[in-house]
Design an enzyme around this catalytic site. Structure first.
Site, mmCIF file in Angstrom:
data_model
loop_
_atom_site.group_PDB
_atom_site.id
_atom_site.type_symbol
_atom_site.label_atom_id
_atom_site.label_comp_id
_atom_site.label_asym_id
_atom_site.label_seq_id
_atom_site.Cartn_x
_atom_site.Cartn_y
_atom_site.Cartn_z
ATOM 1 N N ASP A 1 0.878 -1.179 0.051
ATOM 2 C CA ASP A 1 -0.001 -0.013 0.029
ATOM 3 C C ASP A 1 0.894 1.266 -0.156
ATOM 4 O OD1 ASP A 1 0.826 -0.125 2.669
ATOM 5 O OD2 ASP A 1 -1.328 -0.236 3.581
ATOM 6 N N SER A 2 2.097 0.963 -0.054
ATOM 7 C CA SER A 2 3.035 2.145 -0.263
ATOM 8 C C SER A 2 2.566 2.673 -1.786
ATOM 9 C CB SER A 2 4.613 1.581 -0.328
ATOM 10 O OG SER A 2 4.866 0.528 -1.064
ATOM 11 N N ASP B 1 -0.724 -5.875 0.203
ATOM 12 C CA ASP B 1 -1.274 -5.543 1.342
ATOM 13 C C ASP B 1 -2.812 -5.365 1.623
ATOM 14 O OD1 ASP B 1 0.821 -4.613 3.243
ATOM 15 O OD2 ASP B 1 1.354 -3.289 1.842
ATOM 16 N N LYS C 1 -0.759 -9.477 2.909
ATOM 17 C CA LYS C 1 -0.122 -8.924 4.381
ATOM 18 C C LYS C 1 -0.699 -7.730 5.040
ATOM 19 C CE LYS C 1 3.624 -5.629 3.511
ATOM 20 N NZ LYS C 1 3.172 -4.379 4.476
ATOM 21 N N GLU D 1 -0.741 -5.431 8.940
ATOM 22 C CA GLU D 1 0.313 -4.638 9.778
ATOM 23 C C GLU D 1 -0.216 -5.255 11.269
ATOM 24 O OE1 GLU D 1 0.510 -0.359 9.276
ATOM 25 O OE2 GLU D 1 1.323 -0.876 7.338
ATOM 26 N N GLU E 1 10.334 -3.191 9.914
ATOM 27 C CA GLU E 1 10.375 -2.011 9.265
ATOM 28 C C GLU E 1 10.812 -1.075 10.431
ATOM 29 O OE1 GLU E 1 7.543 -0.341 6.764
ATOM 30 O OE2 GLU E 1 8.817 1.508 6.482
HETATM 31 O O1 KIV Z 1 3.547 -1.108 1.430
HETATM 32 C C1 KIV Z 1 4.886 -1.378 1.393
HETATM 33 O O2 KIV Z 1 5.533 -1.235 0.407
HETATM 34 C C2 KIV Z 1 5.291 -1.920 2.515
HETATM 35 C C3 KIV Z 1 6.718 -2.294 2.415
HETATM 36 C C4 KIV Z 1 7.672 -1.102 2.665
HETATM 37 C C5 KIV Z 1 7.347 -3.413 3.339
HETATM 38 O O3 KIV Z 1 4.702 -2.417 3.441
#
Ligand code: KIV
Length: 299
Positions: A78-79, A117, A147, A149, A216
């Site tokens: 989600d970056s 994510d 993924k 958090e 992280e």
């Molecule tokens: O969203 C993302 O790109 C991430 C990475 C920084 C691990 O969670």
């Protein structure tokens, strides 16, 4: 042809192929099969002590480049919020955006495991909400894992997802969806209490069934301690060299991000300058009348 009706020779070929495909690969990208990397391959890599790279990807052509370069795991992070979609941070990213980007990354790749994510607000309400959204990413986009958090705070969701057959990667330390609660992006896990909590979170994520854990922005010594305390792979980003794997946001890694990048980023290319030069050269050719030339022209 019906199951069980293959002649004996074909049966043994098919059985050998299946056995080769089921067997964890000897090295993550050096195996003989063309199948995608699986959670079993990553577990076997940890046993062998093989380190591996992970990159983010948000679209098909970029993902194809990384897949062909031998990156075994691609994260539709989600970056994308701040690195691809033009938001200020990851918070506004929606499920629909994640599904669209994840489907493109799956379509662009053949070998890499694709992890997507669950964005902010897509799993915190309840484990049932987490499952509903993880199922969307698997059914509509075709990803191999999700993924989310949090360690202890996301354990119930992780457990339900894993029971339902969804591989889960946990994300601890600096969890960007909590940017407003953190008041920025500070290093996490400093001090005894925070270090113990991070260790507990990693063990809880593992016990809940997570197959890997991202660490992280945590002190390298703590990340090394976590890595030797859990049997699942740790994936570091700003967590030192002691992790089993390393991940970078691709736009940071390749020099596409404008402005300041975090201290933990190593920039392997300067794509922003390269693309800018290409755009300026194109512009000059159009303005000067030298493009299109004869070789670009139909008659
Ligand atoms: O969203 C993302 O790109 C991430 C990475 C920084 C691990 O969670």
């Amino acid at each position: 042809m019906q199951h069980g009706s293959l002649p004996p020779a074909q049966k043994s070929d098919a059985a050998a192929e299946k056995a080769a495909a089921d067997k964890p690969q000897q090295s993550l990208y050096g195996g003989v099969t063309s199948r995608r990397v699986t959670v079993r391959d990553l577990a076997a890599a940890k046993q062998r002590g093989e380190r591996w790279p992970m990159l983010t990807a948000y679209d098909a052509p970029t993902a194809a480049v990384f897949d062909e370069a031998g990156i075994p795991v691609l994260l539709v992070g989600d970056s994308a919020g701040n690195c691809h979609l033009g938001y200020e941070n990851t918070v506004p990213v929606t499920m629909d955006e994640m599904v669209m980007m994840s489907a493109a990354v799956v379509r662009g790749t053949k070998r890499a495991m694709i992890v997507a994510d669950l964005p902010f607000g897509a799993y915190q309400e309840s484990p049932a909400q987490a499952l509903r959204n993880a199922v969307r990413l698997m059914k509509e986009a075709g990803v191999g894992a999700v993924k989310l958090e949090g360690g202890e705070r996301s354990a119930a969701a992780t457990e339900l997802l894993v029971q339902a057959g969804v591989p889960v990667m946990a994300h601890l330390g600096l969890t960007p969806q909590s940017v407003h609660a953190f008041g920025g992006y500070p290093v996490q896990g400093r001090g005894d209490e925070a270090a113990h909590q991070l260790l507990r979170d990693a063990k809880t994520a593992q016990a809940a069934g997570a197959f890997a854990v991202v660490l992280e922005a945590v002190p390298a010594e703590l990340a090394t301690q976590v890595t030797s305390s859990v049997h699942i792979p740790t994936v570091g980003i700003g967590a030192g060299v002691g992790c089993d794997a390393q991940v970078l946001v691709w736009t940071d890694m390749a020099g596409m991000t404008g402005g300041r990048v975090p201290k933990f980023v190593k920039q392997y290319a300067d794509l922003r300058a390269t693309l800018g030069d290409a755009a300026r050269a194109f512009s000059a050719d159009v303005i000067g009348g030298s493009f299109p030339a004869a070789e670009h022209t139909f008659h």
